[in-house]
Design a protein around this motif. Structure first.
Motif, PDB file in Angstrom:
ATOM      1  N   THR A  36       0.847  -1.202   0.000  1.00 57.74           N
ATOM      2  CA  THR A  36       0.000   0.000   0.000  1.00 57.74           C
ATOM      3  C   THR A  36       0.877   1.243   0.000  1.00 57.74           C
ATOM      4  O   THR A  36       1.929   1.278   0.642  1.00 57.74           O
ATOM      5  CB  THR A  36      -0.929   0.042   1.229  1.00 57.74           C
ATOM      6  OG1 THR A  36      -0.136   0.122   2.424  1.00 57.74           O
ATOM      7  CG2 THR A  36      -1.812  -1.185   1.283  1.00 57.74           C
ATOM      8  N   GLU A  82      -2.735   5.809  -3.482  1.00 65.11           N
ATOM      9  CA  GLU A  82      -2.015   5.745  -4.741  1.00 65.11           C
ATOM     10  C   GLU A  82      -1.866   4.317  -5.246  1.00 65.11           C
ATOM     11  O   GLU A  82      -2.001   4.051  -6.444  1.00 65.11           O
ATOM     12  CB  GLU A  82      -0.637   6.384  -4.580  1.00 65.11           C
ATOM     13  CG  GLU A  82      -0.683   7.866  -4.257  1.00 65.11           C
ATOM     14  CD  GLU A  82       0.701   8.474  -4.264  1.00 65.11           C
ATOM     15  OE1 GLU A  82       0.924   9.406  -5.060  1.00 65.11           O
ATOM     16  OE2 GLU A  82       1.553   8.020  -3.484  1.00 65.11           O
ATOM     17  N   GLU A  83      -1.568   3.391  -4.356  1.00 71.08           N
ATOM     18  CA  GLU A  83      -1.465   1.987  -4.723  1.00 71.08           C
ATOM     19  C   GLU A  83      -1.917   1.128  -3.548  1.00 71.08           C
ATOM     20  O   GLU A  83      -1.668   1.461  -2.394  1.00 71.08           O
ATOM     21  CB  GLU A  83      -0.027   1.618  -5.116  1.00 71.08           C
ATOM     22  CG  GLU A  83       0.440   2.230  -6.423  1.00 71.08           C
ATOM     23  CD  GLU A  83       1.769   1.666  -6.883  1.00 71.08           C
ATOM     24  OE1 GLU A  83       1.779   0.892  -7.860  1.00 71.08           O
ATOM     25  OE2 GLU A  83       2.786   2.011  -6.258  1.00 71.08           O
ATOM     26  N   TYR A 127      -2.304  -3.166  -3.589  1.00 74.68           N
ATOM     27  CA  TYR A 127      -2.450  -4.360  -4.421  1.00 74.68           C
ATOM     28  C   TYR A 127      -1.894  -5.594  -3.708  1.00 74.68           C
ATOM     29  O   TYR A 127      -1.120  -5.509  -2.744  1.00 74.68           O
ATOM     30  CB  TYR A 127      -1.764  -4.179  -5.774  1.00 74.68           C
ATOM     31  CG  TYR A 127      -0.293  -3.831  -5.709  1.00 74.68           C
ATOM     32  CD1 TYR A 127       0.682  -4.814  -5.515  1.00 74.68           C
ATOM     33  CD2 TYR A 127       0.130  -2.512  -5.848  1.00 74.68           C
ATOM     34  CE1 TYR A 127       2.024  -4.491  -5.460  1.00 74.68           C
ATOM     35  CE2 TYR A 127       1.470  -2.174  -5.803  1.00 74.68           C
ATOM     36  CZ  TYR A 127       2.417  -3.177  -5.607  1.00 74.68           C
ATOM     37  OH  TYR A 127       3.756  -2.850  -5.549  1.00 74.68           O
ATOM     38  N   ILE A 139      -5.131  -1.592  -6.906  1.00 79.29           N
ATOM     39  CA  ILE A 139      -4.785  -0.256  -7.398  1.00 79.29           C
ATOM     40  C   ILE A 139      -3.279  -0.217  -7.638  1.00 79.29           C
ATOM     41  O   ILE A 139      -2.497  -0.470  -6.725  1.00 79.29           O
ATOM     42  CB  ILE A 139      -5.200   0.820  -6.379  1.00 79.29           C
ATOM     43  CG1 ILE A 139      -6.690   0.733  -6.077  1.00 79.29           C
ATOM     44  CG2 ILE A 139      -4.859   2.206  -6.911  1.00 79.29           C
ATOM     45  CD1 ILE A 139      -7.126   1.616  -4.910  1.00 79.29           C
ATOM     46  N   GLN A 140      -2.872   0.110  -8.871  1.00 83.07           N
ATOM     47  CA  GLN A 140      -1.449   0.041  -9.189  1.00 83.07           C
ATOM     48  C   GLN A 140      -1.081   1.019 -10.296  1.00 83.07           C
ATOM     49  O   GLN A 140      -1.934   1.544 -11.013  1.00 83.07           O
ATOM     50  CB  GLN A 140      -1.058  -1.374  -9.600  1.00 83.07           C
ATOM     51  CG  GLN A 140      -1.914  -1.998 -10.675  1.00 83.07           C
ATOM     52  CD  GLN A 140      -1.656  -3.480 -10.840  1.00 83.07           C
ATOM     53  OE1 GLN A 140      -0.585  -3.890 -11.262  1.00 83.07           O
ATOM     54  NE2 GLN A 140      -2.663  -4.301 -10.521  1.00 83.07           N
ATOM     55  N   LYS A 141       0.231   1.265 -10.412  1.00 87.26           N
ATOM     56  CA  LYS A 141       0.799   2.106 -11.455  1.00 87.26           C
ATOM     57  C   LYS A 141       1.727   1.247 -12.316  1.00 87.26           C
ATOM     58  O   LYS A 141       2.421   0.376 -11.805  1.00 87.26           O
ATOM     59  CB  LYS A 141       1.574   3.283 -10.854  1.00 87.26           C
ATOM     60  CG  LYS A 141       0.718   4.219 -10.005  1.00 87.26           C
ATOM     61  CD  LYS A 141       1.539   5.377  -9.452  1.00 87.26           C
ATOM     62  CE  LYS A 141       0.701   6.284  -8.576  1.00 87.26           C
ATOM     63  NZ  LYS A 141       1.469   7.445  -8.056  1.00 87.26           N
ATOM     64  N   ASN A 199      -1.957   4.308 -17.237  1.00 86.52           N
ATOM     65  CA  ASN A 199      -2.442   5.101 -16.110  1.00 86.52           C
ATOM     66  C   ASN A 199      -2.889   6.477 -16.559  1.00 86.52           C
ATOM     67  O   ASN A 199      -2.221   7.112 -17.398  1.00 86.52           O
ATOM     68  CB  ASN A 199      -1.354   5.268 -15.053  1.00 86.52           C
ATOM     69  CG  ASN A 199      -1.046   3.990 -14.318  1.00 86.52           C
ATOM     70  OD1 ASN A 199      -0.094   3.295 -14.642  1.00 86.52           O
ATOM     71  ND2 ASN A 199      -1.863   3.663 -13.322  1.00 86.52           N
ATOM     72  N   GLY A 230      -2.850   5.973  -9.859  1.00 89.29           N
ATOM     73  CA  GLY A 230      -3.069   4.547  -9.731  1.00 89.29           C
ATOM     74  C   GLY A 230      -4.534   4.190  -9.928  1.00 89.29           C
ATOM     75  O   GLY A 230      -5.429   4.897  -9.455  1.00 89.29           O
TER      76      GLY A 230
END
Length: 519
Positions: free
Chosen positions: A77, A113-114, A116, A130-132, A148, A166
């Protein structure tokens, strides 16, 4: 509200400066292992032009945590809490950023922001949440990296890296072990990405410092009625002014449906000293565009007399679907690292320049035929006082494009030099667009460390050749204590009003950052 947050920021800054350790947090219980770290950043800006909107200090608190669930799984996270100094008049009462709003316009706020789950599987890996993504080989502004949505609320503050948002996705990688013994490849990876939600790009609101001037229509434009129609009464009227008013609307986010799903795939391999890849993306573009709509009210005391006309316009952002076919490579030769990427993009949108007085007279941009036909149908009953709806007018045109980039990196001693050349070619161009048919850009970055890597000097510059636009950002950083770094720099922007960068030339600034990291 603002003063209270500034006092809070001062307290946090004092706590950081008095901290004696920059260590993060670690804990372990059986198969569960937790690692957490954090960073705090305080940014202050000194405007060179007092005529631009105010920007208050910005404070960021970033939290990162990884929980390992045995040896094959982990949860990651990254959370950002920010008091945003660019937001002047918050209109959004929801202080958690979502994926699909263009104008978040809130401060303070929290952004996930992330977040996963990583699973290591036999000859494969799965990441969900949620990822980039970072696709392609170039370090910045990669033409194939479109998965993205992008953040444009401060587009030139950190020009050395793209600001990504993200979004929820499922990423599956297949790594066949047998390729090293049965073929020419040293390693091969097949990757597929499924994105169930169409996230939106983000823009600042009209009153903020980084709102694009090219999205502001002129307060008054001159209309030649003869360009609208050669029929009476238009051919009897002289050119007349139209007073314009513009407001910004959020618009509706795309629903979650089969028609709005996004897909991407990538093949990459090591072969003969080259790291190569081929990629495909079917989804929504990251470039901001939109459409204009509204009403036009006219009043005239009689035939042959120029009317008084007011246009109340609304700008609504929109998302447009593209298909991208791309590829790239990376290799080393002598003391150089050479990287390249190319992309053929179908359906990309290119924006018109709506900031000029040709807004209502450019036949390539505005189709006034429906308005003319309605006007003539009601003439003369409503000629003296008439309000007509203006149908949705896209401020862009769809064209295919070929984008490419080549990066050369040279390292000698403590010096690092990066030169990146970009070439964008628009197929079948039309007049009145912001971007030229053939547009070349050059990015230069030089970095050096001194005093056992405690002092760094960084120079980043971007030059758009077609219009002579450029951005120069020298920056100096110093590691004051373990985990504590101070930075200072200057951002200089030059170019014409109708350019991609020159529109922000009044935003020249000096800036200072203080960053503290617990790791």
């Amino acid at each position: 509200m603002r003063a209270g947050w500034l006092r809070a920021l001062a307290g946090v800054a004092a706590a950081v400066l008095s901290a004696g350790s920059a260590r993060g947090y670690e804990a372990e219980a059986g198969a569960l292992k937790l690692d957490a770290d954090a960073s705090a950043k305080l940014r202050a800006v000194l405007r060179f032009d007092d005529g631009t909107p105010t920007e208050y200090p910005t404070f960021d608190l970033g939290l990162h945590a990884e929980a390992a669930l045995g040896s094959k799984a982990k949860i990651v996270t990254r959370t950002l809490m920010r008091s945003d100094g660019t937001v002047l008049d918050p209109s959004n009462e929801h202080n958690v950023h979502d994926f699909r709003s263009v104008f978040q316009d809130s401060t303070p706020y929290v952004e996930f922001e992330e977040a996963y789950l990583d699973l290591e599987l036999p000859a494969s890996a799965l990441r969900a949440g949620i990822q980039k993504f970072a696709w392609g080989k170039l370090d910045a502004q990669n033409p194939t990296d479109r998965l993205n949505p992008a953040e444009f609320t401060r587009p030139l503050d950190e020009i050395e890296s793209a600001s990504k948002i993200g979004i929820p996705a499922v990423d599956f990688k297949f790594i066949p072990d047998q390729v090293t013994s049965t073929g020419p490849f040293e390693m091969m990876v097949l990757e597929g990405v499924f994105l169930p939600i169409a996230g939106s790009f983000r823009l600042p609101t009209e009153e903020e410092r980084w709102y694009p001037p090219l999205l502001r229509i002129p307060q008054e434009v001159i209309v030649d009625p003869g360009l609208l129609s050669d029929e009476p009464p238009f051919n009897r009227l002289s050119p007349f002014p139209v007073t314009t008013n513009l407001t910004v609307s959020e618009g509706e986010a795309l629903s979650i449906s089969a028609n709005h799903l996004q897909w991407a795939g990538q093949w990459s391999a090591f072969v003969g000293g080259f790291d190569v890849d081929l990629s495909y993306f079917d989804g929504y573009d990251t470039i901001p565009t939109g459409e204009l709509s509204g009403t036009m009210t006219s009043f005239s005391p009689g035939l042959g007399t120029p009317p008084t006309v007011t246009a109340d316009m609304v700008f609504t952002p929109r998302l447009d679907r593209i298909r991208l076919f791309g590829g790239g490579f990376s290799t080393s030769a002598w003391d150089l690292t050479i990287k390249g990427n190319f992309a053929y993009i179908q359906g990309r949108r290119f924006n018109y320049d709506i900031s000029t007085d040709t807004l209502f007279t450019n036949p390539n941009f505005v189709d006034f035929q429906p308005l003319v036909e309605q006007f003539l149908a009601d003439f003369p009953e409503q000629y003296f006082n008439q309000t007509l709806p203006i149908p949705a007018i896209p401020i862009s045109v769809e064209r295919d494009t070929v984008n490419s980039g080549l990066q050369v990196e040279y390292v000698t001693g403590d010096w690092i030099f990066d030169v990146v050349g970009y070439l964008d070619v628009m197929l079948d161009p039309v007049p009145g667009l912001i971007q030229e048919q053939l547009e070349g850009r050059l990015l230069l970055q030089m970095r050096r460390s001194f005093l056992r890597e405690t002092l760094t000097v960084d120079l980043t510059s971007v030059w758009i050749m077609a219009r002579g636009e450029f951005v120069v950002m020298p920056k100096l950083g110093y590691q004051v204590l373990d985990g504590l770094t101070a930075e200072a720099g200057v951002l200089v922007i030059e170019g014409p009003d109708d350019g991609l960068l020159g529109q922000f030339r009044r935003n020249d600034e000096a800036f200072a950052n203080v960053v503290y990291a617990w790791q």
